[in-house]
Enzyme design. Structure first.
Site, PDB file in Angstrom:
ATOM      1  N   ARG A 186       2.319   0.920  -4.639  1.00 16.89           N
ATOM      2  CA  ARG A 186       1.223   0.841  -3.646  1.00 16.89           C
ATOM      3  C   ARG A 186       0.876  -0.609  -3.334  1.00 16.89           C
ATOM      4  O   ARG A 186      -0.286  -0.996  -3.224  1.00 16.89           O
ATOM      5  CB  ARG A 186      -0.036   1.594  -4.130  1.00 16.89           C
ATOM      6  CG  ARG A 186       0.186   3.023  -4.466  1.00 16.89           C
ATOM      7  CD  ARG A 186       0.530   3.857  -3.219  1.00 16.89           C
ATOM      8  NE  ARG A 186       1.193   5.070  -3.655  1.00 16.89           N
ATOM      9  CZ  ARG A 186       2.514   5.191  -3.732  1.00 16.89           C
ATOM     10  NH1 ARG A 186       3.306   4.227  -3.320  1.00 16.89           N
ATOM     11  NH2 ARG A 186       3.059   6.299  -4.163  1.00 16.89           N
TER      12      ARG A 186
HETATM   13  C1  LIG Z   1      -6.788  12.362   2.122  1.00 18.87           C
HETATM   14  C2  LIG Z   1      -5.995  11.145   1.788  1.00 18.87           C
HETATM   15  C3  LIG Z   1      -4.735  11.281   1.221  1.00 18.87           C
HETATM   16  C4  LIG Z   1      -3.971  10.146   0.903  1.00 18.87           C
HETATM   17  N1  LIG Z   1      -2.737  10.312   0.341  1.00 18.87           N
HETATM   18  C5  LIG Z   1      -1.985   9.235   0.078  1.00 18.87           C
HETATM   19  C6  LIG Z   1      -0.679   9.378  -0.492  1.00 18.87           C
HETATM   20  O1  LIG Z   1      -0.206  10.487  -0.761  1.00 18.87           O
HETATM   21  N2  LIG Z   1       0.051   8.265  -0.714  1.00 18.87           N
HETATM   22  C7  LIG Z   1      -0.424   7.010  -0.409  1.00 18.87           C
HETATM   23  O2  LIG Z   1       0.296   6.045  -0.627  1.00 18.87           O
HETATM   24  N3  LIG Z   1      -1.654   6.859   0.115  1.00 18.87           N
HETATM   25  C8  LIG Z   1      -2.442   7.918   0.369  1.00 18.87           C
HETATM   26  N4  LIG Z   1      -3.694   7.748   0.899  1.00 18.87           N
HETATM   27  C9  LIG Z   1      -4.187   6.397   1.185  1.00 18.87           C
HETATM   28  C10 LIG Z   1      -3.921   5.945   2.645  1.00 18.87           C
HETATM   29  O3  LIG Z   1      -3.755   7.042   3.486  1.00 18.87           O
HETATM   30  C11 LIG Z   1      -2.694   5.050   2.721  1.00 18.87           C
HETATM   31  O4  LIG Z   1      -2.927   3.891   1.970  1.00 18.87           O
HETATM   32  C12 LIG Z   1      -2.329   4.693   4.172  1.00 18.87           C
HETATM   33  O5  LIG Z   1      -1.037   4.159   4.195  1.00 18.87           O
HETATM   34  C13 LIG Z   1      -3.317   3.714   4.816  1.00 18.87           C
HETATM   35  O6  LIG Z   1      -2.959   3.566   6.190  1.00 18.87           O
HETATM   36  P1  LIG Z   1      -4.055   3.223   7.288  1.00 18.87           P
HETATM   37  O7  LIG Z   1      -3.366   3.019   8.584  1.00 18.87           O
HETATM   38  O8  LIG Z   1      -5.141   4.238   7.284  1.00 18.87           O
HETATM   39  O9  LIG Z   1      -4.575   1.824   6.747  1.00 18.87           O
HETATM   40  P2  LIG Z   1      -6.061   1.253   6.819  1.00 18.87           P
HETATM   41  O10 LIG Z   1      -6.930   2.022   5.892  1.00 18.87           O
HETATM   42  O11 LIG Z   1      -6.517   1.117   8.209  1.00 18.87           O
HETATM   43  O12 LIG Z   1      -5.798  -0.226   6.237  1.00 18.87           O
HETATM   44  C14 LIG Z   1      -5.396  -0.413   4.902  1.00 18.87           C
HETATM   45  C15 LIG Z   1      -5.128  -1.924   4.705  1.00 18.87           C
HETATM   46  O13 LIG Z   1      -3.954  -2.268   5.423  1.00 18.87           O
HETATM   47  C16 LIG Z   1      -4.248  -3.312   6.369  1.00 18.87           C
HETATM   48  N5  LIG Z   1      -3.484  -3.058   7.571  1.00 18.87           N
HETATM   49  C17 LIG Z   1      -3.393  -1.896   8.277  1.00 18.87           C
HETATM   50  N6  LIG Z   1      -2.562  -2.060   9.320  1.00 18.87           N
HETATM   51  C18 LIG Z   1      -2.119  -3.330   9.259  1.00 18.87           C
HETATM   52  C19 LIG Z   1      -1.240  -4.104  10.074  1.00 18.87           C
HETATM   53  N7  LIG Z   1      -0.640  -3.597  11.150  1.00 18.87           N
HETATM   54  N8  LIG Z   1      -1.027  -5.403   9.734  1.00 18.87           N
HETATM   55  C20 LIG Z   1      -1.624  -5.950   8.637  1.00 18.87           C
HETATM   56  N9  LIG Z   1      -2.470  -5.264   7.843  1.00 18.87           N
HETATM   57  C21 LIG Z   1      -2.711  -3.976   8.162  1.00 18.87           C
HETATM   58  C22 LIG Z   1      -5.746  -3.216   6.615  1.00 18.87           C
HETATM   59  O14 LIG Z   1      -6.266  -4.464   7.033  1.00 18.87           O
HETATM   60  C23 LIG Z   1      -6.252  -2.789   5.269  1.00 18.87           C
HETATM   61  O15 LIG Z   1      -6.468  -3.896   4.447  1.00 18.87           O
HETATM   62  C24 LIG Z   1      -4.484   8.862   1.185  1.00 18.87           C
HETATM   63  C25 LIG Z   1      -5.759   8.717   1.757  1.00 18.87           C
HETATM   64  C26 LIG Z   1      -6.509   9.844   2.052  1.00 18.87           C
HETATM   65  C27 LIG Z   1      -7.860   9.672   2.662  1.00 18.87           C
END
Ligand SMILES: Cc1cc2nc3c(=O)[nH]c(=O)nc-3n(C[C@H](O)[C@H](O)[C@H](O)COP(=O)(O)OP(=O)(O)OC[C@H]3O[C@@H](n4cnc5c(N)ncnc54)[C@H](O)[C@@H]3O)c2cc1C
Length: 308
Positions: A186
């Site tokens: 992660r």
């Molecule tokens: C119900 C639920 C289930 C989940 N299951 C999993 C799972 O099975 N496996 C897993 O790994 N995670 C899981 N997660 C966590 C999350 O979904 C992941 O970490 C996901 O990849 C985050 O993506 P996001 O676009 O929502 O990022 P965000 O929450 O918007 O951002 C996360 C971080 O990444 C940075 N970021 C985002 N986009 C960029 C970009 N283009 N350039 C630079 N920085 C950027 C942001 O600034 C921030 O610091 C889960 C979360 C929830 C709520």
């Protein structure tokens, strides 16, 4: 050369980006852009229309010494109640969300950072390209998945990434590949710029079989997540060879609560929030769980959710 001064964001909505001809808002509430729905406002907020506009914004922010963050799907971010004191960008414009398969036989697929991860997974599966289907139930964007090396049982996105396009603080764009890319548990080394997109290499397989596999994966993974609400976040990374959920449950933290934030009764590695909860409630709950797990089991849990 002297830097232009940064005016305080206020109702007049004058921003130090106004002369760029790009629509930049002031005081945008960030809660609406996150799953948890808590936290304050961004001092400046923009959904740039293309790379050129993004580069101009980033250059100006750098000149002004303003911090810049990208918000993806907002599924892994905890915004402080005080908000974010810089520029927040969202790569929602079509130019940041394209998914392209030029030559299926090569297994290559390209995706923009703003695309939803589930769209990338589905496009790959429909084209008969295997290797991402385990990620079908991970919320968020491709950019968020790359930065945090999203994964599920069966693999992480980083296993399949061959190149990543990144914009740096001066607005320049570079492609990183090979030894310049590092993905761990992660974690990735992509936290020093704005991720614009990536190229992945997948395996060619029968689309029908692949679709069935993806559907099964979807059912299994969704059963492990809280249902019926979006006001949730995954709290901790799984320690090596163990499950954060079972550790939290074993330490007796199920149902633990601070203000409007509580540990989910069934899926103990998720926090759920009620209307009126604050970011501080979530932060305090995370610390409370960490402390109890440390004291009762001697295990140090690392937060999954990113506090800005
Ligand atoms: C119900 C639920 C289930 C989940 N299951 C999993 C799972 O099975 N496996 C897993 O790994 N995670 C899981 N997660 C966590 C999350 O979904 C992941 O970490 C996901 O990849 C985050 O993506 P996001 O676009 O929502 O990022 P965000 O929450 O918007 O951002 C996360 C971080 O990444 C940075 N970021 C985002 N986009 C960029 C970009 N283009 N350039 C630079 N920085 C950027 C942001 O600034 C921030 O610091 C889960 C979360 C929830 C709520």
């Amino acid at each position: 050369m002297t830097s232009p001064s940064v005016p305080a964001a206020g109702p007049a909505t004058a921003t130090p980006f106004d002369d760029l001809g790009i629509a930049v808002g002031a005081g945008e509430p960030l809660a609406v852009h996150t799953w948890l729905g808590v936290g304050g406002a961004a001092r400046y907020f923009c959904e740039p229309v293309d790379r050129e506009a993004l580069a101009r914004l980033v250059r100006r922010a750098t000149e002004l010494g303003l911090p810049v963050r990208v918000i993806g799907g907002g599924s892994n971010v905890l915004v402080p109640d005080a908000g974010f004191p810089g520029l927040v960008v969202r790569l929602s414009a079509p130019g940041f969300c394209a998914i392209t398969i030029d030559d299926r036989g090569s297994g290559r697929i390209e995706a923009g950072a703003g695309a939803k991860l589930v769209h990338l997974v589905t496009a790959a599966v429909q084209a008969g390209l295997a290797g991402l289907e385990t990620l079908v139930a991970v919320p968020g964007t491709v950019g968020g998945a790359l930065v945090g090396n999203a994964g599920a049982r069966g693999g992480d996105i980083g296993d399949r990434v061959r190149a990543v396009t990144v914009m740096q603080a001066d607005g320049s764009v570079e492609e990183r590949e090979g030894a310049r890319l590092a993905f761990g548990s992660r974690w990735s080394n992509l936290d020093d710029g704005i991720v614009l997109g990536c190229r992945l290499e997948l395996d060619v397989e029968d689309p029908d079989q692949l679709t069935k596999r993806m559907q099964k994966q979807w059912i299994v993974e969704r059963a492990g997540q809280p249902s019926g609400t979006r006001s949730v976040a995954l709290l901790f990374k799984d320690p090596l060879g163990a499950s954060a959920e079972s550790i939290i449950a074993q330490a007796g933290c199920r149902g633990m609560r601070v203000g409007g934030a509580s540990i989910h009764g069934t899926h103990a590695n998720y926090v759920t929030v009620q209307a009126g909860a604050s970011s501080d409630d979530v932060r305090a709950l995370v610390e409370m769980v960490r402390t109890q797990v440390r004291q009762r089991l001697g295990v140090e849990l690392a937060p999954q959710i990113e506090s800005w």
